[in-house]
Design a protein around this motif. Structure first.
Motif, short mmCIF file in Angstrom:
data_model
loop_
_atom_site.label_atom_id
_atom_site.label_comp_id
_atom_site.label_asym_id
_atom_site.label_seq_id
_atom_site.Cartn_x
_atom_site.Cartn_y
_atom_site.Cartn_z
N ASP A 178 -10.39 -20.65 -22.01
CA ASP A 178 -10.45 -19.71 -20.88
C ASP A 178 -10.05 -18.29 -21.25
O ASP A 178 -10.67 -17.32 -20.82
CB ASP A 178 -9.55 -20.19 -19.75
N ALA A 179 -8.98 -18.16 -22.04
CA ALA A 179 -8.45 -16.83 -22.33
C ALA A 179 -9.37 -16.00 -23.23
O ALA A 179 -9.15 -14.80 -23.43
CB ALA A 179 -7.07 -16.96 -22.98
N VAL A 201 -12.16 -15.12 -38.17
CA VAL A 201 -12.61 -15.27 -36.79
C VAL A 201 -11.94 -14.21 -35.94
O VAL A 201 -10.73 -13.97 -36.07
CB VAL A 201 -12.25 -16.67 -36.23
N LEU A 202 -12.73 -13.58 -35.09
CA LEU A 202 -12.22 -12.51 -34.26
C LEU A 202 -12.43 -12.85 -32.79
O LEU A 202 -13.52 -13.28 -32.41
CB LEU A 202 -12.97 -11.23 -34.62
N VAL A 203 -11.38 -12.66 -32.00
CA VAL A 203 -11.46 -12.95 -30.57
C VAL A 203 -11.06 -11.72 -29.78
O VAL A 203 -10.12 -11.01 -30.15
CB VAL A 203 -10.55 -14.15 -30.21
N ALA A 204 -11.78 -11.47 -28.68
CA ALA A 204 -11.37 -10.45 -27.71
C ALA A 204 -10.70 -11.17 -26.55
O ALA A 204 -11.28 -12.09 -25.98
CB ALA A 204 -12.58 -9.67 -27.22
N SER A 205 -9.47 -10.74 -26.23
CA SER A 205 -8.75 -11.39 -25.14
C SER A 205 -7.61 -10.50 -24.67
O SER A 205 -7.06 -9.71 -25.44
CB SER A 205 -8.18 -12.73 -25.61
N GLU A 206 -7.23 -10.64 -23.40
CA GLU A 206 -6.04 -9.95 -22.88
C GLU A 206 -4.81 -10.85 -23.01
O GLU A 206 -3.71 -10.44 -22.70
CB GLU A 206 -6.25 -9.58 -21.39
N ASP A 207 -5.01 -12.09 -23.43
CA ASP A 207 -3.89 -13.04 -23.51
C ASP A 207 -3.88 -13.68 -24.90
O ASP A 207 -4.35 -14.79 -25.09
CB ASP A 207 -4.07 -14.10 -22.41
N SER A 208 -3.35 -12.92 -25.88
CA SER A 208 -3.45 -13.40 -27.25
C SER A 208 -2.61 -14.65 -27.49
O SER A 208 -2.97 -15.49 -28.32
CB SER A 208 -3.10 -12.29 -28.22
N ASP A 209 -1.49 -14.81 -26.77
CA ASP A 209 -0.67 -16.01 -26.98
C ASP A 209 -1.46 -17.27 -26.67
O ASP A 209 -1.41 -18.26 -27.42
CB ASP A 209 0.58 -15.98 -26.08
N ALA A 210 -2.20 -17.22 -25.57
CA ALA A 210 -3.00 -18.40 -25.18
C ALA A 210 -4.07 -18.69 -26.22
O ALA A 210 -4.36 -19.85 -26.53
CB ALA A 210 -3.63 -18.17 -23.81
N VAL A 211 -4.63 -17.63 -26.80
CA VAL A 211 -5.69 -17.81 -27.81
C VAL A 211 -5.09 -18.41 -29.08
O VAL A 211 -5.64 -19.36 -29.65
CB VAL A 211 -6.42 -16.48 -28.11
N VAL A 212 -3.95 -17.87 -29.51
CA VAL A 212 -3.30 -18.40 -30.72
C VAL A 212 -2.93 -19.87 -30.51
O VAL A 212 -3.14 -20.71 -31.40
CB VAL A 212 -2.05 -17.55 -31.09
#
Ligand code: DGT
Ligand code: CA
Ligand code: CA
Ligand code: ZN
Length: 583
Positions: A178-179, A201-212
């Motif tokens: 989701d994040a 791998v590169l991700v765009a997100s406002e919630d990096s903790d959730a992505v990690v």
């Protein structure tokens, strides 16, 4: 790695360790079983749940091997394999990655000198200890020494064919999180290099903790190497995967920066400076009004772009550069002049011109291969089984009589086929450039692929002469996997590619990009020489099974790394144009 691949890998290791101990016959039984387990369409753990008999249903898997597979599924280990590892604690994969060192050699050198890894092997060779072991000599010792650097390097980089499925799986996983706003690969995997140091791998997100968290919880991550607030690294199937999380407004800038190559970025950054801009992983900025002190801040200046990668190039007055071209070999100048090539795409392929069937070492009937080609939407299919000759195992290659007999079988398949079926052969180029199939027969066949399968350690001059001679042969249409390299395990012939490309172009012979990710032969740089010589490439999978066609994308990406356009590729043409090209 799929579960079946994992089991197959252990069976291969079992085979190597038995062979190192001098056991006969059993190793090849384990290897055949391993191949069939790897190819088996369903996960073996499902069969194992039903019982050992179900596992033994797999072709070439007998009771003894089936019981080991069940043991592995139930306990996560194979006790007999563990015993083999303990009794001869060698790093089998590392040692056998040295060309000329097989499991048997590993066993002999362990017994004689206690060698267990590459460092010990190198030290023993340097000290001249190996030449004194029975069965070895000065020349073998020198060969081992020469081949260690290549082996060491191959231990550190993964083949594209192993890294790319991992990259696909991790981006699928993150796309379901989701994040995650946007996700893409960067680095060498996005440039489709033939070997990969690590997957970026590169991700765009406002919630990096959730992505990690989602990344480190990924079911296929075997090992978390590090996890921070915006970065993390895991290992999956022996491939290192690096994640970076950035805010959506900077995703394009980060994607551009982390795709590299480093040299491409340097050229781009210099162009930015000439224009009064600053280019970095956060964006592109107009810094012409800033004094030196202010400009040191990475995000200082008037922000001109960074959300998409396209706007990074556009702001610099450049056409967007396809990732495969970003190696600083003239692509920035071409982008500035509006002269980038329109690169070939996988969807442009209309057929495969180098494939095998069960007549030689393929695993499917000709009719099955043709049906699979038709299912993929191809317009034609060419059967090129191995001719007997140097480098081809006795009972695999077809004699001239076999090939004549195959003509009738091809006619039968043609009667029911939905697509055009060409009858060809993969004949062998011997060390001097002669072919192993009769000239009259070659002239009768629809298509001739000629490939080197032996004497792959020749010097540049004889190697180039040999391939040129084959390319000049009036019946040869395609020179198959011209260098014979096996990525990470065999360097192959060192060929003067420009000379070969010119000869091939002159004689209307195509040079192959063998799409098998073990080969990718020709490589991208060599493809560029063919394109520049006005020659033609053929992107072939060399499929030995119906699943083999799936590797076509690796061949196409390699063609793109060589700046190939659709018109440069023989098998993007329709059947009439292909037939017009054939001799
Ligand atoms: P690999 O992983 O060895 O196959 O090759 P790359 O190209 O993926 O390299 P990697 O993973 O070390 O870094 C990913 C990209 O990040 C690289 O292609 C360019 C960019 N990058 C990394 N470090 C630097 C740097 O110091 N300067 C510049 N301009 N770019 C860098
Ligand atoms: Ca990388
Ligand atoms: Ca990296
Ligand atoms: Zn082949």
């Amino acid at each position: 790695m799929s579960y079946n691949d994992e089991v197959a890998r252990l069976l291969f290791e079992f085979a190597d360790r038995l062979e190192a101990k001098g056991v006969e016959y059993k190793p090849s039984a384990y290897r055949r079983a391993a191949e069939n387990v790897a190819e088996y369409p369903e996960p073996v753990e499902q069969l194992a749940a039903t019982g050992q008999d179900a596992v033994a249903e797999i072709d070439r898997v007998g009771d003894a091997i089936a019981s080991k597979i069940v043991e592995y599924v139930e306990t996560g280990t194979i006790s007999e394999l563990d015993e083999l590892r303990e009794s001869m604690p060698v790093e089998m994969a590392a040692l056998t990655s040295v060309e000329g060192v097989g499991p048997k050699t590993v066993g002999t050198l362990y017994e004689a000198l206690g060698i267990t890894d590459l460092d010990e092997l190198e030290a023993a060779a340097e000290a001249g200890e190996i030449q004194d072991v029975s069965g070895f000599g000065v020349k073998t010792e020198q060969n081992i020494l020469d081949n260690i650097p290549f082996a060491r390097e191959s231990q550190q980089r993964e083949r594209l064919g192993e890294a790319r499925p991992v990259a696909d799986a991790v981006t699928d996983h993150l796309a379901d999180t989701d994040a995650v706003d946007r996700v893409d690969v960067a680095g060498s995997i996005r440039r489709w290099k033939d070997t990969i140091g690590d997957v970026d791998v590169l991700v765009a997100s406002e919630d990096s903790d959730a992505v990690v968290d989602a990344f480190t919880d990924w079911a296929r991550a075997d090992d978390v190497i590090e996890a921070g607030t915006h970065k993390a690294s895991v290992r999956a199937d022996a491939v290192r995967v690096d994640l970076r999380v950035v805010v959506p407004a900077e995703f394009g800038a980060a994607l551009q920066y982390f795709t590299g190559s480093k040299d491409h970025n340097v050229t781009l950054r210099n162009r930015a400076i000439e224009q009064g801009y600053k280019l970095n992983e956060y964006g592109i900025f107009d810094v012409s009004d800033l004094d030196d002190g202010e400009a040191a801040d990475q995000r200082a200046g008037q922000r001109l772009g960074g959300e998409t990668e396209a706007e990074m190039y556009e702001t610099l007055g450049l056409d967007p550069v396809p990732p495969e071209l970003r190696e600083d070999t003239g692509e920035v100048a071409a982008a500035a002049d509006g002269e980038l090539p329109t690169l070939v795409e996988t969807a442009d392929l209309r057929g495969d011109l180098h494939t095998h069937s069960e007549w030689s070492d393929g695993r499917a009937a000709i009719g099955e291969m043709v049906a699979a080609a038709a299912d993929r939407g191809y317009d034609y299919h060419c059967v090129t089984d191995h001719a007997s000759g140097p480098g081809i195992i006795e009972d695999i290659g077809l004699s001239d009589d076999d090939l004549r007999e195959q003509m009738a079988a091809i006619d039968d398949v043609r009667a029911d086929a939905a697509i055009d079926v060409l009858h060809g052969v993969e004949t062998n180029i011997d060390a001097d450039g002669a072919l192993s199939t009769d000239d009259d027969l070659l002239a009768e066949l629809d298509l001739v692929v000629a490939s080197p399968h032996s004497a792959l350690d020749q010097d540049t001059e004889p190697a180039t002469d040999r391939l040129c001679r084959a390319a000049e042969h009036p019946s040869v249409d395609i020179v198959g996997h011209p260098t014979g390299r096996m990525i990470n395990s065999r360097p192959g012939l060192s060929v003067d590619v420009t000379a070969l490309a010119e000869t091939a172009a002159e004689h209307g012979t195509a040079l192959e990009i063998n799409a098998n990710p073990m080969r990718l032969d020709l490589a991208g740089e060599a493809v560029r020489a063919v394109v520049e010589a006005g020659g033609t490439v053929a992107i072939n999978t060399d499929a030995h099974s119906t699943g083999g066609f799936d590797t076509a994308r690796y061949g196409v990406r390699t063609a793109r790394r060589g700046w190939a356009e659709t018109g440069d590729v023989l098998n993007t043409k329709d059947i009439d144009a292909v037939e017009a090209f054939l001799h």
